[in-house]
Design an enzyme around this catalytic site. Structure first.
Site, mmCIF file in Angstrom:
data_model
loop_
_atom_site.group_PDB
_atom_site.id
_atom_site.type_symbol
_atom_site.label_atom_id
_atom_site.label_comp_id
_atom_site.label_asym_id
_atom_site.label_seq_id
_atom_site.Cartn_x
_atom_site.Cartn_y
_atom_site.Cartn_z
ATOM 1 N N HIS A 63 58.787 31.145 -3.899
ATOM 2 C CA HIS A 63 59.406 32.305 -3.254
ATOM 3 C C HIS A 63 60.471 32.922 -4.157
ATOM 4 O O HIS A 63 60.497 34.145 -4.363
ATOM 5 C CB HIS A 63 60.019 31.875 -1.920
ATOM 6 C CG HIS A 63 60.651 32.984 -1.146
ATOM 7 N ND1 HIS A 63 59.964 33.730 -0.218
ATOM 8 C CD2 HIS A 63 61.919 33.486 -1.167
ATOM 9 C CE1 HIS A 63 60.770 34.637 0.302
ATOM 10 N NE2 HIS A 63 61.964 34.509 -0.255
ATOM 11 N N GLU A 64 61.347 32.082 -4.706
ATOM 12 C CA GLU A 64 62.430 32.613 -5.538
ATOM 13 C C GLU A 64 61.891 33.206 -6.839
ATOM 14 O O GLU A 64 62.425 34.201 -7.343
ATOM 15 C CB GLU A 64 63.463 31.526 -5.822
ATOM 16 C CG GLU A 64 64.065 30.859 -4.588
ATOM 17 C CD GLU A 64 64.604 31.835 -3.553
ATOM 18 O OE1 GLU A 64 65.017 32.953 -3.928
ATOM 19 O OE2 GLU A 64 64.601 31.493 -2.358
ATOM 20 N N HIS A 111 60.718 36.668 -6.213
ATOM 21 C CA HIS A 111 61.826 37.620 -6.096
ATOM 22 C C HIS A 111 62.166 38.277 -7.441
ATOM 23 O O HIS A 111 62.811 39.333 -7.461
ATOM 24 C CB HIS A 111 63.073 36.915 -5.571
ATOM 25 C CG HIS A 111 63.270 37.040 -4.099
ATOM 26 N ND1 HIS A 111 63.237 38.249 -3.436
ATOM 27 C CD2 HIS A 111 63.523 36.097 -3.146
ATOM 28 C CE1 HIS A 111 63.461 38.053 -2.149
ATOM 29 N NE2 HIS A 111 63.632 36.756 -1.945
ATOM 30 N N GLU A 120 62.234 40.892 1.087
ATOM 31 C CA GLU A 120 61.710 39.627 1.602
ATOM 32 C C GLU A 120 60.247 39.697 2.026
ATOM 33 O O GLU A 120 59.483 38.763 1.784
ATOM 34 C CB GLU A 120 62.579 39.140 2.760
ATOM 35 C CG GLU A 120 64.013 38.809 2.359
ATOM 36 C CD GLU A 120 64.108 37.719 1.302
ATOM 37 O OE1 GLU A 120 63.110 37.003 1.059
ATOM 38 O OE2 GLU A 120 65.191 37.581 0.707
ATOM 39 N N TYR A 167 61.392 38.889 6.868
ATOM 40 C CA TYR A 167 60.421 38.098 6.123
ATOM 41 C C TYR A 167 59.022 38.219 6.728
ATOM 42 O O TYR A 167 58.062 38.577 6.040
ATOM 43 C CB TYR A 167 60.829 36.620 6.130
ATOM 44 C CG TYR A 167 62.090 36.283 5.384
ATOM 45 C CD1 TYR A 167 62.041 35.583 4.185
ATOM 46 C CD2 TYR A 167 63.341 36.625 5.883
ATOM 47 C CE1 TYR A 167 63.199 35.237 3.502
ATOM 48 C CE2 TYR A 167 64.505 36.294 5.207
ATOM 49 C CZ TYR A 167 64.429 35.599 4.018
ATOM 50 O OH TYR A 167 65.579 35.268 3.341
#
Length: 677
Positions: free
Chosen positions: A339-340, A343, A362, A428
């Site tokens: 996920h990070e 980003h 998100e 999200y």
């Protein structure tokens, strides 16, 4: 509150990639009729910022600060390069919260008059601080540039800074500090135009006692030994970033490469475990890059913080923050790293222009994360994660109230409230479901091309959802024949998706065989009531972690039908108390607390004292308070208060009902409205 499955899911439907359009069922009856959609009141404004960015805008920051562990202060100078966007500009308004401003000078060294404006009565959250108004030496017109340097220090009421004693770290040998800026906390440790719509390049020089290692969301340049017991670290970030991504950490840190472009940073005692758990970082980075476009940040570094870090991760470029709760020994929480990493493209490279459009950060990131999870671990794995988080989104909506603006994809306006109070799973998961819906209309390959084109078109920019909509419609007009493009557009109720309250206008069904199997096993245990075990219960041992979480979530959703005998039977059969993953362990403790099983209260004490991740703390404290263990909850909090971050303390104090919290003391109301030099 348990999820109403009749609203969200049509159970028993097995979904394959080739059947993706079947993911969505038009919503025939909404839980609460949505209000009539309305256009945004101010789509480009950020009502969490006081800065006059329409008149004059920053384009470069230079930070020169000293990290003072003895006084737990940051103090130094902040030089801001500004560019006038309008004529007749006479002042610069910056965001700050609880800072002591010593002086402000221009590039000639001339002292500038300034004042900190008394907080307005309609600004309800003291975290947002109060505007710092700086009076320019003369009128600036469009195109004029100027530099101002602010000498300042933090005051101890800094919501972004977490100061840890040696005992609060893993190694227990040195103090530690880190910052958590998102969404609007960065202004508590440096003055800025603290809005995601402003992106700047930055340089930094950090002075600290020798022995400490400093890392920033920037490239390391050099270290200079000052010869007096202090050392200076130099950094540069050439890619423009919003202020919430300007961050640092300092402590006893070491760095180890785990791939050509990837590194892990943590305390020495934790490096072996962290490097092993995160050994696949390079593969994950390459997988996301392959799905999107080239990675522009050169390196990817992840800092595994001490256990008090309040979140799972934070996507600071070149210095992703991660909670040690993801280090469990079986890589079952490495999806947080995916996920990070994602980003880096959606959030960092293309950024929401205000926090009302947080879903652009998100929702897009969750979409990419699950694409990669599906590629690596299988389609059902990604769908199971979506199923679990969809439940969490529904619970968030119920907590807000289904008629709340915060259940909208775009809440339109926060009315001066700290945007962090509203950043739940809606951004999200509703954002993710919207993108999956769009993908179902155009096909996977075409939507991948849209994702790539969107990032390329808005690279380095901050955008709002109306710009995303315009780009999508332009994209399909270029990609399809006019009739097909019109058909696709007519299938999208943009107003309802963006501004409709509650559930999306079409509801996703993420049900699959893995979910059904886990739920069936849970229901069998409930029906047996502890007098026996289901046939083949050993298959639980072969479940992947999210499937195990579905099992315990099904028990939680039906806790009123579960008795203590069944609870103990499950514990003995499945040895669930040995599961370290906190997605499972937190739910198991909450279930036990609901059943008044005191051994789970004891385990809950161990959990809330071992980490500060809000995602896991708040359900446990809530369960304790709601099930007759308020005294235990207060005791657990009292012995861990100093360990928790300011953000975690505030969240727990809200649950405990404390009338006065440290966060409420972080108010700018105490600043007098005076002119200073």
């Amino acid at each position: 509150m348990a999820l109403n499955k009749n609203i969200l899911f049509f159970l028993g439907l097995s979904i394959a990639f080739s059947q993706q359009k079947d993911l969505f069922i038009k919503k025939s009856v909404a839980p609460v009729p949505p209000s009539p959609p309305r256009p945004p009141l101010h789509p480009k404004e950020d009502d969490s910022s006081f800065a006059n960015i329409d008149e004059i805008r920053a384009f470069h920051y230079d930070l020169d600060f000293f990290v003072n562990f003895d006084e737990q202060r940051v103090q130094g100078n902040m030089t801001i390069q500004l560019f006038a966007l309008a004529n007749n500009v006479t002042q610069v308004i910056l965001d700050q919260a609880n800072l002591n401003i010593n002086q402000i000078v221009d590039s000639n060294g001339t002292k500038l008059a300034y004042k900190i404006q008394t907080i307005s009565p309609n600004v309800s959250d003291p975290i947002l601080g109060a505007p710092l108004i700086i009076y320019l030496p003369h009128v600036f017109n469009q195109g004029n540039q100027t530099n101002i340097t602010i000498t300042y220090q933090t005051t101890g009421h800094d919501s972004a800074l977490s100061w840890l004693t040696p005992e609060q770290t893993a190694g227990k040998d040195m103090p530690y500090v880190y910052t958590q800026n998102e969404p609007a906390y960065g202004r508590s440790w440096f003055p800025s135009q603290d809005t995601p719509s402003v992106k700047v390049a930055y340089t930094a020089r950090v002075t600290i006692k020798k022995g400490f290692v400093v890392k920033m969301s920037a490239k390391d340049l050099q270290q200079v030994d000052l010869g007096n017991g202090f050392i200076q670290y130099y950094f540069t970030q050439r890619i423009e970033v919003p202020s919430y991504l300007i961050t640092f950490a300092a402590g006893n840190l070491v760095e180890q490469k785990v791939g050509p472009r990837t590194s892990v940073i943590t305390e020495p005692s934790q490096m072996a475990a962290c490097a092993a758990e995160l050994s696949d970082l390079e593969t994950l980075l390459s997988s996301v890059e392959s799905y999107l476009i080239n990675y522009e940040w050169d390196e990817y570094k992840i800092l595994v913080l001490p256990p008090s870090f309040p979140f799972g991760g934070m996507e600071n470029p070149l210095l992703t923050f991660a909670s040690p709760t993801i280090i469990v020994g079986d890589k079952s929480q490495v999806y947080v790293a995916t996920h990070e990493i994602a980003h880096s493209w959606t959030g960092n490279q293309v950024t929401c222009a205000n926090w009302e459009n947080y879903w652009l950060n998100e929702g897009f990131t969750v979409f990419t994360e699950r694409k990669i999870s599906g590629q690596i671990y299988g389609y059902n794995f990604a769908q199971t994660e979506a199923y679990l988080n969809n439940k969490t989104m529904w619970d968030n909506m119920l907590s807000y109230g289904l008629d709340s603006n915060y259940t909208q994809l775009d809440p339109i306006q926060f009315f001066g409230v700290n945007p962090d109070n509203t950043e739940g799973e809606v951004s999200y998961e509703k954002g993710y479901q919207f993108l999956v819906f769009l993908e179902s209309l155009v096909g996977e390959d075409t939507f991948q091309q849209f994702m790539r084109s969107y990032i390329q078109a808005f690279s380095g920019q901050s955008v709002i959802d109306l710009e995303m909509r315009t780009f999508f419609l332009t994209f399909i007009a270029k990609t399809f024949d006019p009739a097909t493009a019109q058909s696709i557009n007519s299938a999208i109720d943009w107003n309802e998706w963006f501004y409709g309250k509650g559930l999306p206008p079409v509801t996703a069904d993420f049900m699959n065989d893995d979910i059904a199997a886990a739920q069936l096993l849970a229901q069998q245990y409930i029906r047996l009531g502890g007098i026996g075990s289901p046939d083949g219960y050993q298959k639980f041992n072969n479940y992947y972690m999210n499937q195990k979480v579905v099992f315990v979530q099904e028990l939680l959703d039906n806790k009123d039908s579960l008795n203590a005998d069944a609870f103990h039977r499950i514990q003995n059969d499945l040895n669930v108390q040995s599961i370290k993953n906190l997605e499972f362990r937190m739910r198991w403790d909450v279930l036990g607390i609901n059943l008044k099983i005191k051994e789970r209260v004891t385990d809950a004490q161990a959990v809330v004292g071992s980490m500060g991740r809000i995602l896991y703390l708040t359900p446990i404290y809530t369960a304790l308070v709601n099930n007759g263990f308020r005294d235990n909850a207060n005791h657990f909090y009292q012995i861990n208060e100093a360990f928790y971050s300011p953000l975690a303390r505030n969240a727990i104090q809200s649950i405990l009902g404390n009338s006065e919290s440290k966060m409420t003391l972080m108010s700018s109301q105490g600043h007098p409205s005076v002119v200073r030099y």
